[in-house]
Design a protein around this motif. Structure first.
Motif, PDB file in Angstrom:
ATOM      1  N   SER A  80       0.822  -1.206   0.000  1.00 30.51           N
ATOM      2  CA  SER A  80       0.000   0.000   0.000  1.00 30.51           C
ATOM      3  C   SER A  80       0.857   1.257   0.000  1.00 30.51           C
ATOM      4  O   SER A  80       1.881   1.316   0.692  1.00 30.51           O
ATOM      5  N   ALA A  81       0.409   2.247  -0.737  1.00 28.91           N
ATOM      6  CA  ALA A  81       1.065   3.557  -0.720  1.00 28.91           C
ATOM      7  C   ALA A  81       0.914   4.213   0.651  1.00 28.91           C
ATOM      8  O   ALA A  81       1.681   5.119   0.992  1.00 28.91           O
ATOM      9  N   ALA A  82      -0.031   3.745   1.454  1.00 24.27           N
ATOM     10  CA  ALA A  82      -0.223   4.284   2.804  1.00 24.27           C
ATOM     11  C   ALA A  82       1.008   4.065   3.683  1.00 24.27           C
ATOM     12  O   ALA A  82       1.164   4.735   4.702  1.00 24.27           O
ATOM     13  N   PHE A  83       1.886   3.149   3.286  1.00 27.03           N
ATOM     14  CA  PHE A  83       3.098   2.865   4.057  1.00 27.03           C
ATOM     15  C   PHE A  83       4.289   3.730   3.643  1.00 27.03           C
ATOM     16  O   PHE A  83       5.353   3.640   4.249  1.00 27.03           O
ATOM     17  N   GLU A  84       4.110   4.553   2.631  1.00 29.08           N
ATOM     18  CA  GLU A  84       5.193   5.428   2.164  1.00 29.08           C
ATOM     19  C   GLU A  84       5.649   6.355   3.292  1.00 29.08           C
ATOM     20  O   GLU A  84       4.826   6.981   3.963  1.00 29.08           O
ATOM     21  N   GLY A  85       6.951   6.406   3.512  1.00 32.21           N
ATOM     22  CA  GLY A  85       7.516   7.355   4.469  1.00 32.21           C
ATOM     23  C   GLY A  85       7.321   7.015   5.930  1.00 32.21           C
ATOM     24  O   GLY A  85       7.636   7.831   6.795  1.00 32.21           O
ATOM     25  N   ILE A  86       6.804   5.830   6.247  1.00 33.57           N
ATOM     26  CA  ILE A  86       6.666   5.458   7.664  1.00 33.57           C
ATOM     27  C   ILE A  86       7.445   4.175   7.933  1.00 33.57           C
ATOM     28  O   ILE A  86       7.554   3.292   7.087  1.00 33.57           O
ATOM     29  N   ARG A  87       7.998   4.101   9.126  1.00 30.00           N
ATOM     30  CA  ARG A  87       8.825   2.966   9.524  1.00 30.00           C
ATOM     31  C   ARG A  87       7.991   1.711   9.748  1.00 30.00           C
ATOM     32  O   ARG A  87       6.778   1.780   9.913  1.00 30.00           O
ATOM     33  N   ALA A  88       8.684   0.595   9.794  1.00 30.68           N
ATOM     34  CA  ALA A  88       8.020  -0.701   9.962  1.00 30.68           C
ATOM     35  C   ALA A  88       7.143  -0.739  11.213  1.00 30.68           C
ATOM     36  O   ALA A  88       6.022  -1.249  11.174  1.00 30.68           O
ATOM     37  N   VAL A  89       7.632  -0.211  12.324  1.00 30.33           N
ATOM     38  CA  VAL A  89       6.854  -0.243  13.568  1.00 30.33           C
ATOM     39  C   VAL A  89       5.532   0.515  13.398  1.00 30.33           C
ATOM     40  O   VAL A  89       4.473   0.034  13.812  1.00 30.33           O
ATOM     41  N   ALA A  90       5.574   1.661  12.767  1.00 25.80           N
ATOM     42  CA  ALA A  90       4.351   2.443  12.549  1.00 25.80           C
ATOM     43  C   ALA A  90       3.407   1.722  11.593  1.00 25.80           C
ATOM     44  O   ALA A  90       2.182   1.802  11.750  1.00 25.80           O
ATOM     45  N   ARG A  91       3.951   1.016  10.614  1.00 23.47           N
ATOM     46  CA  ARG A  91       3.103   0.231   9.702  1.00 23.47           C
ATOM     47  C   ARG A  91       2.373  -0.851  10.480  1.00 23.47           C
ATOM     48  O   ARG A  91       1.166  -1.047  10.313  1.00 23.47           O
ATOM     49  N   HIS A  92       3.125  -1.553  11.331  1.00 24.87           N
ATOM     50  CA  HIS A  92       2.517  -2.612  12.143  1.00 24.87           C
ATOM     51  C   HIS A  92       1.442  -2.031  13.056  1.00 24.87           C
ATOM     52  O   HIS A  92       0.360  -2.612  13.180  1.00 24.87           O
ATOM     53  N   GLN A  93       1.746  -0.913  13.687  1.00 20.36           N
ATOM     54  CA  GLN A  93       0.771  -0.285  14.582  1.00 20.36           C
ATOM     55  C   GLN A  93      -0.513   0.070  13.836  1.00 20.36           C
ATOM     56  O   GLN A  93      -1.608  -0.081  14.373  1.00 20.36           O
ATOM     57  N   ARG A  94      -0.369   0.534  12.611  1.00 18.06           N
ATOM     58  CA  ARG A  94      -1.541   0.883  11.795  1.00 18.06           C
ATOM     59  C   ARG A  94      -2.412  -0.348  11.534  1.00 18.06           C
ATOM     60  O   ARG A  94      -3.627  -0.304  11.666  1.00 18.06           O
ATOM     61  N   VAL A  95      -1.781  -1.459  11.184  1.00 19.79           N
ATOM     62  CA  VAL A  95      -2.530  -2.701  10.946  1.00 19.79           C
ATOM     63  C   VAL A  95      -3.148  -3.196  12.247  1.00 19.79           C
ATOM     64  O   VAL A  95      -4.307  -3.615  12.269  1.00 19.79           O
TER      65      VAL A  95
END
Length: 103
Positions: free
Chosen positions: A44-59
């Protein structure tokens, strides 16, 4: 696809993914093969510019209800479209080492 898998996939739509895989890996774990262990691949483009931890937190935020209930384990593989184009490969999940499946 079972109902829980469908629910997870539908909820991940909030990320406007270009690729989603929801893989039920419950059969690979000890105990009854209930729908409780999943591997997710989300591009997803929603993950652009954010670190892995923040991606996981979003999910985790999106799937909070499922994580508080039925889901016991969740392997996350989260990519931006560019990362996916380069990688286009998801690591295999490790074998279960708990319960009745211990060598």
């Amino acid at each position: 696809m079972n109902t829980l898998q469908s629910t997870i996939e539908r909820k991940l739509g909030a990320l406007e993914p270009i690729h989603v895989e929801v893989v039920n890996e419950s059969h690979m774990h000890s105990g009854p093969a209930t729908d409780s262990h999943f591997k997710l691949v989300v591009v997803s483009a929603a993950f652009e510019g954010i670190r892995a931890v923040a991606r996981h937190q979003r999910v985790y935020q999106i799937l909070a209800e499922e994580l508080a209930g039925e889901v016991h384990a969740l392997a996350l593989h989260l990519y931006t479209p560019n990362e996916w184009q380069v990688t286009n490969n998801v690591p295999a999940s490790p074998n279960c080492k708990g319960g009745s499946l211990v060598d």
